[in-house]
Scaffold this motif. Structure first.
Motif, PDB file in Angstrom:
ATOM      1  N   THR A 286      16.273   4.331 -21.771  1.00  0.00           N
ATOM      2  CA  THR A 286      17.280   3.429 -21.209  1.00  0.00           C
ATOM      3  C   THR A 286      16.658   2.470 -20.201  1.00  0.00           C
ATOM      4  O   THR A 286      17.109   1.342 -20.034  1.00  0.00           O
ATOM      5  N   CYS A 287      15.622   2.926 -19.488  1.00  0.00           N
ATOM      6  CA  CYS A 287      14.901   2.063 -18.554  1.00  0.00           C
ATOM      7  C   CYS A 287      13.402   2.346 -18.678  1.00  0.00           C
ATOM      8  O   CYS A 287      13.000   3.320 -19.317  1.00  0.00           O
ATOM      9  N   GLU A 288      12.584   1.483 -18.072  1.00  0.00           N
ATOM     10  CA  GLU A 288      11.142   1.675 -18.105  1.00  0.00           C
ATOM     11  C   GLU A 288      10.736   2.885 -17.271  1.00  0.00           C
ATOM     12  O   GLU A 288      11.453   3.289 -16.348  1.00  0.00           O
ATOM     13  N   LYS A 289       9.559   3.428 -17.569  1.00  0.00           N
ATOM     14  CA  LYS A 289       9.045   4.545 -16.792  1.00  0.00           C
ATOM     15  C   LYS A 289       8.517   4.055 -15.444  1.00  0.00           C
ATOM     16  O   LYS A 289       8.370   2.857 -15.210  1.00  0.00           O
ATOM     17  N   TYR A 290       8.236   5.003 -14.560  1.00  0.00           N
ATOM     18  CA  TYR A 290       7.857   4.686 -13.185  1.00  0.00           C
ATOM     19  C   TYR A 290       6.379   4.993 -12.935  1.00  0.00           C
ATOM     20  O   TYR A 290       5.787   5.852 -13.595  1.00  0.00           O
ATOM     21  N   ASP A 291       5.813   4.298 -11.958  1.00  0.00           N
ATOM     22  CA  ASP A 291       4.463   4.611 -11.509  1.00  0.00           C
ATOM     23  C   ASP A 291       4.478   5.671 -10.413  1.00  0.00           C
ATOM     24  O   ASP A 291       3.459   6.328 -10.175  1.00  0.00           O
ATOM     25  N   ALA A 292       5.622   5.832  -9.760  1.00  0.00           N
ATOM     26  CA  ALA A 292       5.769   6.888  -8.753  1.00  0.00           C
ATOM     27  C   ALA A 292       7.236   7.257  -8.624  1.00  0.00           C
ATOM     28  O   ALA A 292       8.114   6.396  -8.723  1.00  0.00           O
ATOM     29  N   ILE A 293       7.486   8.541  -8.422  1.00  0.00           N
ATOM     30  CA  ILE A 293       8.820   9.060  -8.107  1.00  0.00           C
ATOM     31  C   ILE A 293       8.700   9.807  -6.789  1.00  0.00           C
ATOM     32  O   ILE A 293       7.922  10.764  -6.674  1.00  0.00           O
TER      33      ILE A 293
ATOM     34  N   ALA B  76      10.493  14.914 -14.856  1.00  0.00           N
ATOM     35  CA  ALA B  76       9.925  13.941 -13.915  1.00  0.00           C
ATOM     36  C   ALA B  76       8.553  13.492 -14.399  1.00  0.00           C
ATOM     37  O   ALA B  76       8.207  12.300 -14.310  1.00  0.00           O
ATOM     38  N   ARG B  77       7.767  14.421 -14.903  1.00  0.00           N
ATOM     39  CA  ARG B  77       6.430  14.079 -15.411  1.00  0.00           C
ATOM     40  C   ARG B  77       6.538  13.078 -16.554  1.00  0.00           C
ATOM     41  O   ARG B  77       5.780  12.094 -16.598  1.00  0.00           O
ATOM     42  N   GLU B  78       7.460  13.319 -17.476  1.00  0.00           N
ATOM     43  CA  GLU B  78       7.594  12.429 -18.625  1.00  0.00           C
ATOM     44  C   GLU B  78       8.197  11.073 -18.240  1.00  0.00           C
ATOM     45  O   GLU B  78       8.062  10.100 -18.988  1.00  0.00           O
ATOM     46  N   ALA B  79       8.841  11.002 -17.081  1.00  0.00           N
ATOM     47  CA  ALA B  79       9.407   9.733 -16.609  1.00  0.00           C
ATOM     48  C   ALA B  79       8.366   8.858 -15.921  1.00  0.00           C
ATOM     49  O   ALA B  79       8.658   7.725 -15.536  1.00  0.00           O
ATOM     50  N   LEU B  80       7.135   9.389 -15.773  1.00  0.00           N
ATOM     51  CA  LEU B  80       6.045   8.660 -15.132  1.00  0.00           C
ATOM     52  C   LEU B  80       5.118   8.032 -16.171  1.00  0.00           C
ATOM     53  O   LEU B  80       4.894   8.600 -17.245  1.00  0.00           O
TER      54      LEU B  80
ATOM     55  N   GLY C 233       2.171  20.759 -15.584  1.00  0.00           N
ATOM     56  CA  GLY C 233       1.195  19.839 -16.131  1.00  0.00           C
ATOM     57  C   GLY C 233       0.696  18.770 -15.185  1.00  0.00           C
ATOM     58  O   GLY C 233       0.134  17.760 -15.627  1.00  0.00           O
ATOM     59  N   PHE C 234       0.862  18.976 -13.880  1.00  0.00           N
ATOM     60  CA  PHE C 234       0.386  18.007 -12.891  1.00  0.00           C
ATOM     61  C   PHE C 234      -0.941  18.432 -12.281  1.00  0.00           C
ATOM     62  O   PHE C 234      -1.233  19.625 -12.172  1.00  0.00           O
TER      63      PHE C 234
ATOM     64  N   PHE D  95       1.726  15.789  -3.718  1.00  0.00           N
ATOM     65  CA  PHE D  95       1.393  14.644  -4.553  1.00  0.00           C
ATOM     66  C   PHE D  95       0.954  15.208  -5.910  1.00  0.00           C
ATOM     67  O   PHE D  95      -0.137  15.774  -6.029  1.00  0.00           O
ATOM     68  N   ALA D  96       1.825  15.055  -6.893  1.00  0.00           N
ATOM     69  CA  ALA D  96       1.578  15.619  -8.216  1.00  0.00           C
ATOM     70  C   ALA D  96       1.353  14.470  -9.200  1.00  0.00           C
ATOM     71  O   ALA D  96       2.261  13.677  -9.454  1.00  0.00           O
ATOM     72  N   ARG D  97       0.132  14.375  -9.717  1.00  0.00           N
ATOM     73  CA  ARG D  97      -0.229  13.254 -10.586  1.00  0.00           C
ATOM     74  C   ARG D  97      -0.130  13.663 -12.053  1.00  0.00           C
ATOM     75  O   ARG D  97      -0.628  14.718 -12.455  1.00  0.00           O
ATOM     76  N   ARG D  98       0.497  12.773 -12.828  1.00  0.00           N
ATOM     77  CA  ARG D  98       0.529  12.999 -14.281  1.00  0.00           C
ATOM     78  C   ARG D  98      -0.857  12.787 -14.864  1.00  0.00           C
ATOM     79  O   ARG D  98      -1.500  11.769 -14.604  1.00  0.00           O
ATOM     80  N   LYS D  99      -1.334  13.762 -15.611  1.00  0.00           N
ATOM     81  CA  LYS D  99      -2.683  13.692 -16.186  1.00  0.00           C
ATOM     82  C   LYS D  99      -2.721  12.658 -17.309  1.00  0.00           C
ATOM     83  O   LYS D  99      -1.726  12.394 -17.962  1.00  0.00           O
TER      84      LYS D  99
END
Length: 227
Positions: free
Chosen positions: A136-143, A171-175, A200-201, A223-227
């Protein structure tokens, strides 16, 4: 001793809890029952939630989602740190909080509610995360999440889902790849750190003081970064 004066109260949707806006001399505090959620004397760690996250982003024009407006500390810090072409979306569940921002807290708010980079939405942040997952919207670079005092639904029970393995996976998949999920907490929670890793962070946990110059209580930011 200066007296505390109640300025306004607000019911929290999906909860029996109440928020109370209090003035204390020149300072303001938002209370959840008898507990202080945030106040103008201890805002540094909430500002750092934005600044430290943005400093780690590689995107030149980041798209950021903030869960919880509160007193706007994180939102204003994000605007200060971002370029003119960045986007900041804020989800706030309590309508009165936004009324306070343009009313009794207007001097604190300044003109940030009119900033063209900002989009403040009256909704559950989980719904915006879902929107990014279903296209529905674009993904994010940070949440950035500061909707409770830690990784559990203190403010409202429905927030619990944000901190479950399923909620963290959403949240991970939204990044975007390399994006960061940052979560503010009043205290550390090592089990939650493991939950983030299990979702998976790559995870880093930092302690940040509530006030500048290494003063005030110690707060925790993941601070959890998507791999």
């Amino acid at each position: 001793m200066l007296p505390r004066e109640t300025i306004a109260t607000a019911s929290i949707p999906g909860s029996e809890n109440t928020l109370t806006l209090i003035s204390h001399g020149r300072d303001f505090v938002i209370m959840l029952g008898r507990d202080e959620l945030m106040g103008t004397r201890m805002q540094f760690s909430e500002e750092q939630l934005a600044r430290l996250t943005i400093a780690e982003l590689s995107a030149k024009t980041p798209r950021i989602l903030i869960g919880g407006y509160g007193m706007g500390f994180t939102y204003r810090a994000a605007l200060d740190a971002l370029s003119e072409s960045a986007e900041v979306r804020v989800a706030e569940i309590v309508p009165e909080v936004l009324e306070w921002a343009s009313g009794p807290l207007a001097e604190l708010t300044g003109d940030t509610l009119e900033d063209p980079r900002g989009d403040i939405v009256l909704c559950d942040v989980g719904a915006l995360i879902d929107d990014a997952n279903d296209g529905t919207c674009e993904k994010y670079d940070a949440i950035l999440l500061d909707v409770d005092n830690g990784p559990d639904g203190v403010v409202r029970d429905p927030n619990d889902r944000l901190y479950t393995r399923t909620g963290l996976a959403k949240a991970r998949e939204a990044l975007n790849p390399g994006g960061i999920l940052a979560i503010w907490s009043a205290a550390p929670d090592h089990k939650f750190t493991q939950r983030l890793i299990g979702a998976g962070f790559d995870v880093e946990m930092r302690e940040v003081r509530a006030r500048p110059n290494n003063k005030g209580p110690r707060h925790t930011i993941w601070f959890a970064r998507r791999k």
